[in-house]
Scaffold this motif. Structure first.
Motif, PDB file in Angstrom:
ATOM      1  N   ARG A   1       4.634  13.256   4.078  1.00  0.00           N
ATOM      2  CA  ARG A   1       5.123  12.219   2.735  1.00  0.00           C
ATOM      3  C   ARG A   1       3.987  11.203   2.859  1.00  0.00           C
ATOM      4  O   ARG A   1       3.136  11.070   3.135  1.00  0.00           O
ATOM      5  CB  ARG A   1       6.474  11.547   2.933  1.00  0.00           C
ATOM      6  N   PHE A   2       4.739  10.519   1.235  1.00  0.00           N
ATOM      7  CA  PHE A   2       4.020   9.319   2.196  1.00  0.00           C
ATOM      8  C   PHE A   2       4.820   8.416   2.589  1.00  0.00           C
ATOM      9  O   PHE A   2       6.065   8.621   2.598  1.00  0.00           O
ATOM     10  CB  PHE A   2       3.867   8.921   0.044  1.00  0.00           C
ATOM     11  N   LEU A   3       3.756   6.839   2.511  1.00  0.00           N
ATOM     12  CA  LEU A   3       4.557   5.761   3.127  1.00  0.00           C
ATOM     13  C   LEU A   3       4.081   4.501   2.099  1.00  0.00           C
ATOM     14  O   LEU A   3       2.491   4.532   1.819  1.00  0.00           O
ATOM     15  CB  LEU A   3       3.837   5.808   4.578  1.00  0.00           C
ATOM     16  N   ALA A   4       5.746   3.952   1.670  1.00  0.00           N
ATOM     17  CA  ALA A   4       5.027   2.235   1.228  1.00  0.00           C
ATOM     18  C   ALA A   4       5.275   1.234   2.138  1.00  0.00           C
ATOM     19  O   ALA A   4       5.752   1.846   3.215  1.00  0.00           O
ATOM     20  CB  ALA A   4       5.889   1.968  -0.214  1.00  0.00           C
ATOM     21  N   ILE A   5       3.709   0.718   2.058  1.00  0.00           N
ATOM     22  CA  ILE A   5       4.022  -0.390   2.700  1.00  0.00           C
ATOM     23  C   ILE A   5       3.900  -1.532   2.165  1.00  0.00           C
ATOM     24  O   ILE A   5       3.328  -1.802   1.685  1.00  0.00           O
ATOM     25  CB  ILE A   5       2.844   0.170   4.128  1.00  0.00           C
ATOM     26  N   ALA A   6       5.176  -2.773   2.706  1.00  0.00           N
ATOM     27  CA  ALA A   6       4.307  -4.407   1.950  1.00  0.00           C
ATOM     28  C   ALA A   6       5.240  -4.982   2.548  1.00  0.00           C
ATOM     29  O   ALA A   6       5.486  -4.702   3.618  1.00  0.00           O
ATOM     30  CB  ALA A   6       5.885  -4.173   0.611  1.00  0.00           C
ATOM     31  N   SER A   7       4.395  -6.067   2.675  1.00  0.00           N
ATOM     32  CA  SER A   7       4.779  -7.433   3.656  1.00  0.00           C
ATOM     33  C   SER A   7       4.270  -8.348   2.526  1.00  0.00           C
ATOM     34  O   SER A   7       3.407  -8.838   1.287  1.00  0.00           O
ATOM     35  CB  SER A   7       3.650  -7.019   4.485  1.00  0.00           C
TER      36      SER A   7
ATOM     37  N   SER B   1       0.998  -1.697  -0.397  1.00  0.00           N
ATOM     38  CA  SER B   1       0.094   0.256   0.723  1.00  0.00           C
ATOM     39  C   SER B   1       0.822   0.715  -0.044  1.00  0.00           C
ATOM     40  O   SER B   1       2.254   1.002   0.613  1.00  0.00           O
ATOM     41  CB  SER B   1      -0.576   0.041   1.103  1.00  0.00           C
ATOM     42  N   TYR B   2       0.090   2.242  -0.323  1.00  0.00           N
ATOM     43  CA  TYR B   2       0.390   3.693   0.505  1.00  0.00           C
ATOM     44  C   TYR B   2      -0.342   4.907   0.184  1.00  0.00           C
ATOM     45  O   TYR B   2      -1.433   4.543   0.604  1.00  0.00           O
ATOM     46  CB  TYR B   2       1.617   4.717  -1.875  1.00  0.00           C
ATOM     47  N   VAL B   3       0.489   5.202   1.659  1.00  0.00           N
ATOM     48  CA  VAL B   3      -0.876   6.072   2.383  1.00  0.00           C
ATOM     49  C   VAL B   3      -0.055   7.152   2.576  1.00  0.00           C
ATOM     50  O   VAL B   3       1.336   7.268   3.125  1.00  0.00           O
ATOM     51  CB  VAL B   3      -1.202   4.910   3.588  1.00  0.00           C
ATOM     52  N   LEU B   4      -1.171   8.690   2.395  1.00  0.00           N
ATOM     53  CA  LEU B   4       0.000   9.937   3.318  1.00  0.00           C
ATOM     54  C   LEU B   4       0.111  10.217   4.302  1.00  0.00           C
ATOM     55  O   LEU B   4      -0.154   9.712   5.437  1.00  0.00           O
ATOM     56  CB  LEU B   4      -0.913  11.092   2.822  1.00  0.00           C
ATOM     57  N   ASP B   5       1.412  10.328   4.771  1.00  0.00           N
ATOM     58  CA  ASP B   5       1.384  10.444   6.135  1.00  0.00           C
ATOM     59  C   ASP B   5       1.444  11.802   6.459  1.00  0.00           C
ATOM     60  O   ASP B   5       2.813  12.243   5.930  1.00  0.00           O
ATOM     61  CB  ASP B   5       3.102   9.480   6.107  1.00  0.00           C
ATOM     62  N   ARG B   6       0.857  12.161   6.425  1.00  0.00           N
ATOM     63  CA  ARG B   6       0.448  13.523   7.298  1.00  0.00           C
ATOM     64  C   ARG B   6       1.482  14.559   8.498  1.00  0.00           C
ATOM     65  O   ARG B   6       2.258  15.467   7.839  1.00  0.00           O
ATOM     66  CB  ARG B   6      -0.935  13.992   7.797  1.00  0.00           C
ATOM     67  N   SER B   7       2.194  13.529   8.656  1.00  0.00           N
ATOM     68  CA  SER B   7       2.875  14.205  10.328  1.00  0.00           C
ATOM     69  C   SER B   7       3.699  14.027   9.393  1.00  0.00           C
ATOM     70  O   SER B   7       4.811  15.552   9.878  1.00  0.00           O
ATOM     71  CB  SER B   7       2.689  13.231  11.429  1.00  0.00           C
TER      72      SER B   7
ATOM     73  N   ALA C   1       0.858  -6.016  13.663  1.00  0.00           N
ATOM     74  CA  ALA C   1       0.488  -5.822  15.589  1.00  0.00           C
ATOM     75  C   ALA C   1       1.447  -6.166  16.317  1.00  0.00           C
ATOM     76  O   ALA C   1       2.450  -6.542  17.455  1.00  0.00           O
ATOM     77  CB  ALA C   1      -0.420  -6.070  15.755  1.00  0.00           C
ATOM     78  N   THR C   2       1.368  -7.852  16.194  1.00  0.00           N
ATOM     79  CA  THR C   2       2.571  -8.738  16.575  1.00  0.00           C
ATOM     80  C   THR C   2       4.053  -8.810  16.098  1.00  0.00           C
ATOM     81  O   THR C   2       4.671  -9.185  16.992  1.00  0.00           O
ATOM     82  CB  THR C   2       1.631  -9.969  16.567  1.00  0.00           C
ATOM     83  N   ARG C   3       4.281  -9.102  15.345  1.00  0.00           N
ATOM     84  CA  ARG C   3       5.501  -8.761  14.197  1.00  0.00           C
ATOM     85  C   ARG C   3       5.544  -7.334  13.233  1.00  0.00           C
ATOM     86  O   ARG C   3       5.532  -7.757  12.029  1.00  0.00           O
ATOM     87  CB  ARG C   3       5.599 -10.245  13.871  1.00  0.00           C
ATOM     88  N   PRO C   4       5.880  -6.706  14.153  1.00  0.00           N
ATOM     89  CA  PRO C   4       6.534  -5.627  13.266  1.00  0.00           C
ATOM     90  C   PRO C   4       7.027  -5.497  12.244  1.00  0.00           C
ATOM     91  O   PRO C   4       7.151  -4.821  11.122  1.00  0.00           O
ATOM     92  CB  PRO C   4       6.570  -4.042  14.257  1.00  0.00           C
ATOM     93  N   GLU C   5       8.445  -6.112  12.362  1.00  0.00           N
ATOM     94  CA  GLU C   5       9.227  -6.681  11.289  1.00  0.00           C
ATOM     95  C   GLU C   5       8.934  -7.014   9.998  1.00  0.00           C
ATOM     96  O   GLU C   5       9.720  -6.955   8.957  1.00  0.00           O
ATOM     97  CB  GLU C   5      11.122  -7.324  12.364  1.00  0.00           C
ATOM     98  N   ALA C   6       8.642  -7.664  10.335  1.00  0.00           N
ATOM     99  CA  ALA C   6       7.936  -8.477   9.459  1.00  0.00           C
ATOM    100  C   ALA C   6       7.067  -7.508   7.966  1.00  0.00           C
ATOM    101  O   ALA C   6       6.690  -7.843   6.878  1.00  0.00           O
ATOM    102  CB  ALA C   6       6.842  -9.420   9.322  1.00  0.00           C
ATOM    103  N   VAL C   7       6.547  -6.105   8.358  1.00  0.00           N
ATOM    104  CA  VAL C   7       6.480  -4.929   7.682  1.00  0.00           C
ATOM    105  C   VAL C   7       6.806  -3.661   7.350  1.00  0.00           C
ATOM    106  O   VAL C   7       7.239  -3.247   8.019  1.00  0.00           O
ATOM    107  CB  VAL C   7       4.146  -4.407   8.325  1.00  0.00           C
TER     108      VAL C   7
END
Ligand code: GDP
Ligand code: MN
Length: 379
Positions: free
Chosen positions: A112-118, A103-109, A130-136
């Motif tokens: 920038r945009f954030l690319a999230i991949a897993s 996914s791509y999501v706008l990171d207002r804070s 939530a349980t294994r953030p390192e996998a994302v």
């Protein structure tokens, strides 16, 4: 504005992302006909603007057109997290070898945009995060640099996705930018048994501020949106800034900031706001009448709180608006009015003089909220 899955699918296809063949149907009979065109065996998918459909029973396989008709009949009308299913998408099933998340999501804070991949996509992605953030994998994207083919390949490799997912990542970036989206998500992005990379489910949230230049969805959003609340549609048609909430105190105020604090104060008094309605700077009799009629036609409203701070629009003009609105709208629920600011005394006198039995006044915002909450609960 969120798009339905089938609309996101259409966009993806247009931007060169592979998607399963699919059709949309609003009746079990039409679902059956679609299944016949799609080869018989299909996945029947509830079209609602919320996630977790799979877990809620809104995604089901059916092996032939007759079974599709039965399954569609079950899913149509189903309630998923407060959303009624009015349409189903029939999709050609694929053999899944692996499920990924991108996914791509706008990171207002961060601006920038954030690319999230897993590499562990699918229905449990929230739990994985939530349980294994390192996998994302989360990668900040500079909006001016964007996502080049190289950047996409880097992200895919770092997240443990197949190389071909880089094509999806670049195409998805184009969807985000060219469509003025705040979020584009594919979950799952799958590798099929045949080695193809396919977007099996998508979510797109468009930036409403960009509607003026995104003619595809029309100035008022998709013409065909069975999920839009009837009241919200009526309010939008009158040009009102109205959002339905699920409480019992109707709220009218002038200015978004004041309305938002009014919601907080109402909540602080132990009641729940039934809506957000900003009548803006004008506050004419017409706007007041339109606003009141929308709020009064919400059956969950048991009392209304009008909170106005007179600025450029003076309180006497607002009071006049209320009095004239009472001529065209039959008031059926108690109305608590708090007028403050420019010409407040004159405004209060106008309402006193009118002396409507269901209209009460309060001098402070807190006092008015308490009274509105009290009346709402007494009803
Ligand atoms: P969601 O629950 O709202 O996210 O709905 P999805 O469309 O993502 O479907 C949920 C899950 O159903 C996916 O993660 C897949 O595991 C499964 N699914 C959906 N479509 C297919 C398909 O064509 N083939 C297979 N094998 N599984 C599918
Ligand atoms: Mn999904």
């Amino acid at each position: 504005m969120d798009l339905y899955e089938y609309q996101a699918r259409e966009l993806f296809e247009e931007y060169g992302i592979l998607v399963p063949r699919a059709e949309v149907a609003d009746s079990a009979k039409r679902a059956r006909a679609s299944a016949e065109r799609l080869g018989g065996r299909v996945v029947v998918k509830a079209q609602v603007k919320t996630g977790g459909r799979g877990k809620a029973g809104g995604v089901k396989f059916a092996r032939d057109p007759a079974a599709v008709e039965l399954t569609a009949r079950q899913i149509l009308g189903m309630d998923i997290k407060g959303h009624t299913v009015r349409e189903v998408m029939l999709a050609q099933p694929v053999d899944i070898d692996a499920e990924f998340y991108v996914s791509y999501v706008l990171d207002r804070s961060q601006g920038r945009f954030l690319a999230i991949a897993s590499a562990e996509g699918g229905m449990d992605i929230e739990e994985v995060a939530a349980t294994r953030p390192e996998a994302v994998l989360r990668t900040a994207i500079d909006p001016f640099e964007g996502v080049s083919r190289e950047k996409a390949a880097e992200i895919a490799a770092a997240a443990g996705l197949p190389e071909a997912a880089a094509d999806t990542l670049t195409a998805l970036w184009n969807v985000l930018i060219r469509e003025d989206a705040l979020l584009v998500e594919v979950n799952p992005l799958v590798r099929t048994a045949q080695g193809q990379i396919l977007a099996l489910d998508g979510k797109v949230t468009l930036d409403d501020n960009a509607r003026f230049r995104q003619t595809r969805w029309g100035a008022q959003g998709p013409a065909h949106d069975p999920e839009t609340d009837g009241l919200e549609a009526a309010a939008a048609a009158k040009g009102l800034n109205y959002v339905k909430l699920d409480g019992e105190v109707g709220v009218i105020g002038n200015g978004a900031g004041l309305v938002m604090s009014t919601l907080d104060v109402v909540a602080g008094c132990g009641a729940r706001p039934a809506n957000f309605l900003d009548i803006g700077g004008g506050a004419s009799a017409q706007i007041m009448a339109d606003g009141l009629s929308v709020i009064l036609s919400d059956p969950s409203v048991t009392a209304v709180f009008v909170n106005v701070f007179g600025g450029i629009t003076a309180c006497d003009a607002v009071a006049d608006g209320i009095v004239r609105a009472l001529e065209s709208v039959r008031l059926t629920k108690p109305l608590v009015v708090r007028l403050d600011g420019n010409n407040a005394a004159r405004g209060r006198a106008i309402l006193d003089e009118r002396g409507h039995p269901l209209v009460e006044q309060a001098t402070t915002m807190d006092g008015a909220a308490r009274r509105a909450a009290e009346l709402a609960h007494a009803a």
